[in-house]
Design a protein around this motif. Structure first.
Motif, mmCIF file in Angstrom:
data_model
loop_
_atom_site.group_PDB
_atom_site.id
_atom_site.type_symbol
_atom_site.label_atom_id
_atom_site.label_comp_id
_atom_site.label_asym_id
_atom_site.label_seq_id
_atom_site.Cartn_x
_atom_site.Cartn_y
_atom_site.Cartn_z
ATOM 1 N N HIS A 143 6.233 -5.196 -8.629
ATOM 2 C CA HIS A 143 5.785 -6.388 -8.109
ATOM 3 C C HIS A 143 6.631 -6.735 -6.766
ATOM 4 C CE1 HIS A 143 2.562 -6.487 -11.286
ATOM 5 N NE2 HIS A 143 3.044 -5.456 -10.672
ATOM 6 N N ARG A 147 -14.274 -8.303 -18.467
ATOM 7 C CA ARG A 147 -12.889 -7.947 -17.572
ATOM 8 C C ARG A 147 -12.873 -7.555 -16.282
ATOM 9 N NH1 ARG A 147 -8.199 -3.574 -18.632
ATOM 10 N NH2 ARG A 147 -9.199 -2.590 -17.161
ATOM 11 N N GLU A 157 -0.973 -7.954 -8.955
ATOM 12 C CA GLU A 157 -1.584 -8.679 -10.781
ATOM 13 C C GLU A 157 -0.271 -9.048 -10.912
ATOM 14 O OE1 GLU A 157 -3.110 -7.495 -13.241
ATOM 15 O OE2 GLU A 157 -5.583 -6.963 -11.826
ATOM 16 N N LYS A 158 -1.019 -9.674 -12.299
ATOM 17 C CA LYS A 158 0.558 -10.092 -13.171
ATOM 18 C C LYS A 158 0.905 -9.264 -14.246
ATOM 19 C CE LYS A 158 -0.665 -9.228 -17.174
ATOM 20 N NZ LYS A 158 -0.934 -7.081 -17.538
ATOM 21 N N HIS A 213 5.536 -3.216 -13.039
ATOM 22 C CA HIS A 213 5.871 -4.611 -13.035
ATOM 23 C C HIS A 213 6.868 -4.511 -12.209
ATOM 24 C CE1 HIS A 213 4.068 -5.698 -17.014
ATOM 25 N NE2 HIS A 213 2.893 -4.616 -15.637
ATOM 26 N N ASN A 236 -6.723 -12.273 -14.453
ATOM 27 C CA ASN A 236 -8.278 -11.990 -14.374
ATOM 28 C C ASN A 236 -8.652 -13.201 -15.020
ATOM 29 O OD1 ASN A 236 -7.331 -9.984 -15.942
ATOM 30 N ND2 ASN A 236 -9.300 -10.409 -16.883
ATOM 31 N N GLY A 269 -4.059 2.810 -10.038
ATOM 32 C CA GLY A 269 -3.605 3.746 -11.276
ATOM 33 C C GLY A 269 -4.961 2.821 -12.091
ATOM 34 N N GLN A 270 -4.421 2.555 -13.515
ATOM 35 C CA GLN A 270 -5.632 2.756 -14.051
ATOM 36 C C GLN A 270 -6.943 1.471 -13.988
ATOM 37 O OE1 GLN A 270 -6.535 0.746 -18.954
ATOM 38 N NE2 GLN A 270 -5.236 0.281 -17.530
ATOM 39 N N VAL A 271 -6.077 -0.323 -13.473
ATOM 40 C CA VAL A 271 -6.679 -0.926 -13.556
ATOM 41 C C VAL A 271 -7.163 -1.109 -12.431
ATOM 42 C CG1 VAL A 271 -4.331 -2.115 -12.234
ATOM 43 C CG2 VAL A 271 -6.195 -3.240 -13.936
ATOM 44 N N LEU A 320 0.630 -2.211 -8.644
ATOM 45 C CA LEU A 320 1.341 -1.309 -9.324
ATOM 46 C C LEU A 320 2.311 -2.239 -10.270
ATOM 47 C CD1 LEU A 320 3.719 -1.212 -6.040
ATOM 48 C CD2 LEU A 320 2.151 0.685 -6.958
ATOM 49 N N ASP A 331 -1.158 5.237 -2.397
ATOM 50 C CA ASP A 331 -0.616 5.716 -3.959
ATOM 51 C C ASP A 331 0.168 6.605 -3.556
ATOM 52 O OD1 ASP A 331 -1.576 4.749 -6.943
ATOM 53 O OD2 ASP A 331 -0.381 6.669 -6.225
ATOM 54 N N ASP A 367 3.312 -7.808 -20.708
ATOM 55 C CA ASP A 367 1.946 -7.377 -20.000
ATOM 56 C C ASP A 367 0.578 -7.787 -20.881
ATOM 57 O OD1 ASP A 367 0.863 -5.263 -18.394
ATOM 58 O OD2 ASP A 367 -0.554 -5.016 -19.839
ATOM 59 N N TRP A 382 3.596 3.594 -19.380
ATOM 60 C CA TRP A 382 3.250 2.354 -19.667
ATOM 61 C C TRP A 382 4.241 1.989 -21.032
ATOM 62 C CZ3 TRP A 382 -1.197 5.684 -19.118
ATOM 63 C CH2 TRP A 382 -2.259 4.884 -17.797
HETATM 64 N N1 LIG Z 1 -5.993 -7.641 -16.024
HETATM 65 C C1 LIG Z 1 -5.885 -6.965 -16.595
HETATM 66 O O1 LIG Z 1 -6.136 -6.713 -17.428
HETATM 67 C C2 LIG Z 1 -5.084 -5.970 -16.514
HETATM 68 C C3 LIG Z 1 -5.400 -4.562 -16.924
HETATM 69 C C4 LIG Z 1 -4.167 -3.673 -16.933
HETATM 70 C C5 LIG Z 1 -3.151 -3.323 -15.845
HETATM 71 N N2 LIG Z 1 -2.561 -4.314 -15.108
HETATM 72 C C6 LIG Z 1 -1.564 -4.324 -14.160
HETATM 73 O O2 LIG Z 1 -1.773 -3.480 -13.085
HETATM 74 C C7 LIG Z 1 -0.691 -3.530 -12.733
HETATM 75 C C8 LIG Z 1 -0.528 -1.924 -12.480
HETATM 76 O O3 LIG Z 1 -1.445 -1.225 -14.145
HETATM 77 P P1 LIG Z 1 -1.953 0.218 -14.582
HETATM 78 O O4 LIG Z 1 -2.100 -0.234 -15.274
HETATM 79 O O5 LIG Z 1 -3.065 0.510 -12.866
HETATM 80 O O6 LIG Z 1 -0.855 1.076 -13.707
HETATM 81 P P2 LIG Z 1 -0.675 2.490 -14.320
HETATM 82 O O7 LIG Z 1 0.761 3.339 -14.329
HETATM 83 O O8 LIG Z 1 -2.246 3.081 -14.218
HETATM 84 O O9 LIG Z 1 -1.373 2.729 -12.294
HETATM 85 C C9 LIG Z 1 0.438 2.735 -11.126
HETATM 86 C C10 LIG Z 1 -0.240 3.615 -9.797
HETATM 87 O O10 LIG Z 1 1.124 3.184 -9.235
HETATM 88 C C11 LIG Z 1 0.990 4.338 -8.995
HETATM 89 N N3 LIG Z 1 2.582 3.510 -7.873
HETATM 90 C C12 LIG Z 1 3.691 3.950 -8.552
HETATM 91 N N4 LIG Z 1 5.064 3.645 -7.987
HETATM 92 C C13 LIG Z 1 4.107 3.167 -6.589
HETATM 93 C C14 LIG Z 1 4.659 2.855 -5.565
HETATM 94 N N5 LIG Z 1 5.918 3.031 -5.153
HETATM 95 N N6 LIG Z 1 3.698 2.634 -4.548
HETATM 96 C C15 LIG Z 1 2.801 3.169 -3.648
HETATM 97 N N7 LIG Z 1 2.317 4.063 -5.843
HETATM 98 C C16 LIG Z 1 2.803 3.601 -6.575
HETATM 99 C C17 LIG Z 1 1.186 5.094 -9.571
HETATM 100 O O11 LIG Z 1 1.056 6.442 -9.411
HETATM 101 C C18 LIG Z 1 -0.246 4.754 -10.351
HETATM 102 O O12 LIG Z 1 -1.097 5.372 -9.588
HETATM 103 C C19 LIG Z 1 0.144 -3.832 -13.280
HETATM 104 O O13 LIG Z 1 0.971 -5.083 -12.881
HETATM 105 C C20 LIG Z 1 0.032 -4.547 -14.925
HETATM 106 O O14 LIG Z 1 0.450 -4.816 -15.729
HETATM 107 C C21 LIG Z 1 -3.527 -5.623 -15.503
#
Ligand SMILES: NC(=O)c1ccc[n+]([C@@H]2O[C@H](COP(=O)([O-])OP(=O)(O)OC[C@H]3O[C@@H](n4cnc5c(N)ncnc54)[C@H](O)[C@@H]3O)[C@@H](O)[C@H]2O)c1
Length: 348
Positions: free
Chosen positions: A84, A297, A101-102, A81, A130, A18-20, A79, A42, A186, A174
């Motif tokens: 996890h 970041r 990830e946290k 939260h 991070n 996903g996003q991160v 993934l 994914d 988060d 989210w």
């Molecule tokens: N350190 C940072 O600054 C930071 C920033 C953003 C997110 N995060 C952390 O990263 C993690 C993910 O966040 P995100 O923003 O990328 O979320 P997101 O929703 O963008 O991405 C999650 C991805 O997981 C996939 N997914 C869902 N269930 C699944 C499964 N059972 N098996 C495989 N894939 C699956 C979804 O399709 C999606 O693509 C979270 O723990 C969040 O706290 C950290």
């Protein structure tokens, strides 16, 4: 079971694209000769297929297929939260080293259980926290460890930016409480980790939250504003402030006030760290800390990826302390208890 490291190259599987994930993928890709991404996963083909094609590696829709691969030594779990705990448990059971990830898990008890399982199985469990690898924080941590600011009286952290576009996305998780782009679980957990790392345990907290975006946008369940204040066991006060609906770039401020000096960090400023010694000192920059207003970041995530891989290769513990990561979740739990109790003090 695999879990060892293959020759001198650690074979990485990434679960969650996903996003991160782009910053993590870039971090592991940059470790040529030390690490190699061999598989990605994914459940959403639209997220999976472009990354698998770009990397030229196998893509899986089910994490258990990735975990069954012999050519994966370690997995990176990115993934929502609530997933996890279950996915980390599956990965450890499959004999893989893990970084997640946290927050480490949705509850501190679950985090402790995962850490105990990893120890029992002789595997490494780390957290992709991070904050541990933000250049200015690493240098400030060294200053504090050397006693630079003197006994610390007050620590402040501010996390700011705008998650409003994410909250507007109806397909995203989210906005939902259990998946949480939430100010405390988060965001503030980053600084709860920093507090434990640099100053020791949090003793007690009080917290209040706001749902600024929720007032305007349908379906947003999570809080996007929070102030968590409290005391550290070392005697200092702290205040962590989070605004996820503030209209400026994503950034963090971090301030440490000791009885000899004050350290002021701001990721959007150049120079990012200024030290003041006394009421009449206009301040001097902390030498050697680069200004990275747009890339701080991503850089910290790349350093975190390198640390995890080198820990596996060198047979040492990763720099992120899993105990501190569990403590961060425990502080978040106490903060939510305080919110439910109208801001009353809660021991951690
Ligand atoms: N350190 C940072 O600054 C930071 C920033 C953003 C997110 N995060 C952390 O990263 C993690 C993910 O966040 P995100 O923003 O990328 O979320 P997101 O929703 O963008 O991405 C999650 C991805 O997981 C996939 N997914 C869902 N269930 C699944 C499964 N059972 N098996 C495989 N894939 C699956 C979804 O399709 C999606 O693509 C979270 O723990 C969040 O706290 C950290």
């Amino acid at each position: 079971m695999s879990g060892g490291v293959h020759g001198d190259v650690v074979r990485i599987g990434i679960i969650g694209l996903g996003q991160v994930s782009a910053d993590h993928v870039a971090g592991y890709r940059a470790l040529a000769g030390e690490a190699e991404i061999t598989a990605v996963c994914d459940t959403d083909p639209a997220a999976l297929l472009p990354v698998a094609a770009d990397l030229g590696v196998a893509g899986h829709l089910d994490h258990r297929e990735l975990l069954a691969r012999e050519d994966v030594d370690a997995v990176v779990v990115l993934l929502p939260h609530l997933l996890h705990g279950p996915v980390v448990r599956d990965a450890l059971a499959a004999g893989k080293h893990v970084t997640v990830e946290k927050p480490l898990a949705a509850t501190a008890a679950e985090g402790e259980e995962l850490a105990a399982l990893a120890t029992e199985l002789g595997l490494v469990l780390s957290v992709s926290e991070n904050s541990r690898f933000v250049e200015s924080y690493m240098q400030v941590a060294e200053l504090i460890a050397r006693g630079g600011p003197g006994p610390v009286r007050l620590v402040r952290g501010l996390i700011h930016g705008s998650a409003v576009p994410e909250y507007r996305d109806d397909t995203a998780l989210w906005k939902r409480q259990e998946h949480g782009f939430a100010a405390i679980l988060d965001a503030a957990t980053h600084f709860f980790y920093v507090l434990a790392w640099m100053f020791g345990p949090v003793a007690a907290v009080q917290a209040v939250t706001r749902h600024w975006a929720a007032g305007h946008l349908p379906g947003v369940e999570v809080e996007d504003g929070a102030i968590v204040t409290g005391t550290l066991e070392c005697g200092a006060f702290f205040s962590i402030e989070v605004g996820l609906a503030l209209e400026l770039p994503w950034g963090e401020r971090f301030e440490v006030y000791g009885d000899r000096a004050s350290i002021l960090c701001d990721q959007l400023r150049d120079p990012p760290v200024i030290i003041h010694q006394g009421a009449h000192d206009p301040g001097v920059p902390l030498a050697g800390v680069p200004a990275e207003p747009r890339t701080w970041r991503a850089s910290s995530m790349a350093r975190g990826a390198a640390d995890f891989v080198r820990a596996l290769r060198d047979g040492r513990a990763p720099s992120v302390d899993t105990g501190h990561a569990v403590h961060a979740v425990r502080v978040a739990e106490a903060a939510y208890r305080s919110v439910r109790a109208g801001g009353a003090v809660q021991t951690v």
